[in-house]
Design an enzyme around this catalytic site. Structure first.
Site, mmCIF file in Angstrom:
data_model
loop_
_atom_site.group_PDB
_atom_site.id
_atom_site.type_symbol
_atom_site.label_atom_id
_atom_site.label_comp_id
_atom_site.label_asym_id
_atom_site.label_seq_id
_atom_site.Cartn_x
_atom_site.Cartn_y
_atom_site.Cartn_z
ATOM 1 N N LYS A 1 36.746 23.028 12.880
ATOM 2 C CA LYS A 1 35.738 22.730 11.977
ATOM 3 C C LYS A 1 34.525 23.730 12.116
ATOM 4 O O LYS A 1 34.433 23.990 13.169
ATOM 5 C CB LYS A 1 35.345 21.273 11.643
ATOM 6 C CG LYS A 1 36.550 20.392 11.011
ATOM 7 C CD LYS A 1 35.747 19.137 10.994
ATOM 8 C CE LYS A 1 36.768 18.215 10.319
ATOM 9 N NZ LYS A 1 36.868 18.483 8.932
ATOM 10 N N ARG B 1 46.660 12.394 7.401
ATOM 11 C CA ARG B 1 47.746 12.032 6.771
ATOM 12 C C ARG B 1 48.844 11.903 7.848
ATOM 13 O O ARG B 1 49.978 11.344 7.635
ATOM 14 C CB ARG B 1 48.116 13.108 5.888
ATOM 15 C CG ARG B 1 48.137 14.516 6.315
ATOM 16 C CD ARG B 1 48.170 15.416 5.077
ATOM 17 N NE ARG B 1 46.780 15.791 4.510
ATOM 18 C CZ ARG B 1 46.429 16.549 3.745
ATOM 19 N NH1 ARG B 1 46.981 17.090 3.031
ATOM 20 N NH2 ARG B 1 45.048 16.519 3.276
HETATM 21 N N1 BES Z 1 38.330 13.797 8.231
HETATM 22 C C1 BES Z 1 38.420 14.990 7.247
HETATM 23 C C2 BES Z 1 38.026 14.921 5.828
HETATM 24 C C3 BES Z 1 36.432 14.609 5.454
HETATM 25 C C4 BES Z 1 35.597 15.865 5.679
HETATM 26 C C5 BES Z 1 36.114 13.553 5.190
HETATM 27 C C6 BES Z 1 34.286 15.672 5.465
HETATM 28 C C7 BES Z 1 34.345 13.391 5.042
HETATM 29 C C8 BES Z 1 33.626 14.501 5.184
HETATM 30 C C9 BES Z 1 39.906 15.376 7.202
HETATM 31 O O1 BES Z 1 40.569 15.225 8.365
HETATM 32 C C10 BES Z 1 40.144 16.631 6.938
HETATM 33 O O2 BES Z 1 39.646 17.594 7.660
HETATM 34 N N2 BES Z 1 40.483 17.325 5.746
HETATM 35 C C11 BES Z 1 40.562 18.674 5.459
HETATM 36 C C12 BES Z 1 42.068 18.658 4.667
HETATM 37 C C13 BES Z 1 42.102 20.172 4.443
HETATM 38 C C14 BES Z 1 42.393 20.754 5.680
HETATM 39 C C15 BES Z 1 43.658 20.215 3.536
HETATM 40 C C16 BES Z 1 39.521 18.905 4.385
HETATM 41 O O3 BES Z 1 39.250 18.055 3.563
HETATM 42 O O4 BES Z 1 38.961 20.144 4.464
HETATM 43 MN MN MN Z 2 40.345 16.807 9.775
#
Ligand code: BES
Ligand code: MN
Ligand code: ZN
Length: 498
Positions: free
Chosen positions: A278, A352
């Site tokens: 990230k 997931r």
């Molecule tokens: N935990 C995150 C989702 C999230 C991000 C929740 C910011 C709250 C605030 C999750 O694991 C994630 O990183 N999801 C990705 C999925 C994508 C790579 C398809 C996302 O939402 O960017």
């Molecule tokens: Mn994630």
């Protein structure tokens, strides 16, 4: 904190502060009228002076009101009837609690009759009052060297009429239990990733099992999960020094042969994104990526405290998502517990991956319904902002029950479609399914992924990414959502089965 229902005369009640409502355009509510009579018009004189108009959340603290035994009277603006919706009801209670805390009162009594909310249901009014006053008592200081000063307040009472007292007692008990569940969830959420690890979550669940005879907790370690074939869940923790855990809690309040309702929580105790790292900004907030797990544990706490006459199984899929030499890489393919293979195209879509194996694992409990709760997608925040939990389900009746529970609990949710048309976004050239579906409809394709593992039972997915915590600055912290919704859902199930 002692919570009590009071049915005597408020004019002669011994408390540090009686809280009485003033309606819009400085109208006396019934309790304010009682105090006004006892003080021979003292309150109406003040209203006539215009010191308080009765706008929602307005306050005026009065000392030594003649003819009133309590040390103080706090006049509290309730607004006009049509303004007394849940949002203002909560705001009004917070305004009163701010005064009670600032004044360091030892005791306080809410005398809001049943007019602070336009909800006609007395049970709900008293329960919400208890929950929301309780929420104002939560403070985080676990990792501060200077602990918060102990609360002066030790007794909080709610004045009702004698014929309301039975319902009010139940409502207050439920409110206390839910409020404790919310605080549990907030505390787990707020703890940093170096303390709140998968093993820490497991310890908290074991502790709950020791506290309540009705709760039995067991933990599966990595070796046991590997033995079962939960390779998709395990792939998420590959890069972490912290071993992954599958936490299984059984609450037995119903008949032994009654099908349980199952809750499954995402427990990523820190989400760096893994090799699909990230960006740095606000990455600290990914310690909140276990808020689904926290809401499940908090709800189990409340359910056990309330002693609901149903069976509930709560499962937490706990892991830490880190980049490392042995971390899962984009393009890696893993085999899930179900036997389906997954191409991990983005290691940041890890929630997931842990949930799918947990959702297969729980088939063994022959569930009546299954709800999974997860901070699953950033896309959910784009779709619904920070107000609503997203609900996606393979059963529309179940989705409606969840939306209804959210309304009743003032912890609202909104449904998104789970149409087959979205499924093809998850096609993979190299595995049965890809773990991402591209930018369009990110919350829906995440649910589509989970739906491939939930065909055996009635299932709903709750994405709490937008509601589980407040971001940035002074407000930063876990909210405890959606514990109230989950408790309400289970209470409704219990009522139906009776
Ligand atoms: N935990 C995150 C989702 C999230 C991000 C929740 C910011 C709250 C605030 C999750 O694991 C994630 O990183 N999801 C990705 C999925 C994508 C790579 C398809 C996302 O939402 O960017
Ligand atoms: Mn994630
Ligand atoms: Zn995540």
């Amino acid at each position: 904190m002692d919570f009590e229902i009071f049915t005597g005369s408020i004019a002669t009640a011994t408390t540090d502060c009686i809280i009485a409502g003033i309606a819009a355009d400085n109208q006396l509510t019934p309790s304010a009228e009682v105090l006004n009579k006892a003080s021979k018009g003292y309150i109406s004189d003040i209203l006539n002076e215009g010191d308080i108009q009765g706008k929602p959340g307005e306050t005026l603290l009065l000392h030594r009101v003649p003819g009133v035994t309590a040390k103080r009277v706090l006049l509290l603006g309730l607004g006009a009837e049509k303004e007394r919706h849940d949002r203002n009801h909560r705001k009004v209670i917070k305004a009163a609690m701010d005064k009670v805390k600032a004044g360091r009162f030892n005791s306080a009594m809410f005398a809001l009759d049943d007019v602070a909310s336009h909800d006609p249901d007395l049970y709900r009014q008293v329960r919400h009052l208890t929950e929301w006053a309780g929420a104002e008592l939560y403070r985080y200081d676990e990792t501060k060297s200077q602990k918060a000063e102990p609360l002066a307040l030790t007794n909080l009472s709610i004045a009702v009429t004698a014929d309301q007292s039975e319902v009010a007692e139940f409502a207050m008990q439920d409110g206390v239990a839910i409020s404790n569940g919310v605080s549990t969830a907030r505390e787990l959420g707020n703890l940093p990733g170096n303390i709140c690890t998968p093993a820490y979550l497991a310890d908290q669940a074991l502790e709950l099992g020791r506290e309540y005879d009705s709760v039995e907790t067991s933990i599966l370690d990595e070796a046991e999960m590997a033995e079962l074939g939960m390779h998709c869940l395990l792939s998420v923790g590959n890069g972490s020094e912290q071993p992954s855990k599958l936490i299984v809690m059984h609450y037995r309040g119903g008949e032994a042969n009654e099908q349980p309702h199952v809750l499954v929580g995402k427990g990523i105790t820190f989400d760096t994104g893994g090799i699909s790292l990230k960006p740095g900004a606000a990455m600290d907030e990914m310690k909140f990526d276990m808020c689904g797990a926290a809401s499940v544990i908090g709800t189990m706490n409340a359910v056990a405290e309330m002693g609901l006459p149903i069976n509930v199984v709560a499962v937490v899929a706990a892991a830490e998502n880190m980049p490392a030499g042995n971390a899962t890489k984009p393009g890696d393919i893993v085999t899930t517990l179900s036997g389906k293979t997954v191409e991990i195209l983005n290691t940041d879509a890890e929630g997931r991956l842990v949930l799918c194996d947990a959702l297969t694992y729980i088939e063994r409990f022959n569930p009546a319904t299954v709800l999974d709760i997860a901070t699953l997608t950033g896309a959910c925040i784009i779709a619904l902002g920070h107000q609503a939990t997203a609900v996606l389900a393979n059963d529309d009746a179940l989705a409606r029950e969840i939306l209804e529970a959210g309304e009743q609990a003032a912890d609202r949710a909104w449904q998104l479609p789970l149409w087959d048309e979205y499924q093809e976004q998850l096609d993979s050239n190299f595995a049965d399914i890809a773990n991402i579906g591209g930018r369009p409809a990110g919350t829906i394709t995440a649910a589509c992924f989970l739906s491939r593992f939930t065909e055996e039972y009635r299932w709903a997915h709750l994405d709490i990414a937008g509601v589980a915590w407040a971001s940035g600055g002074k407000a930063k912290g876990a909210s405890g959502r959606c514990v109230p919704l989950l408790c309400q859902y289970l209470m409704n199930q219990a009522a139906e089965e009776e």
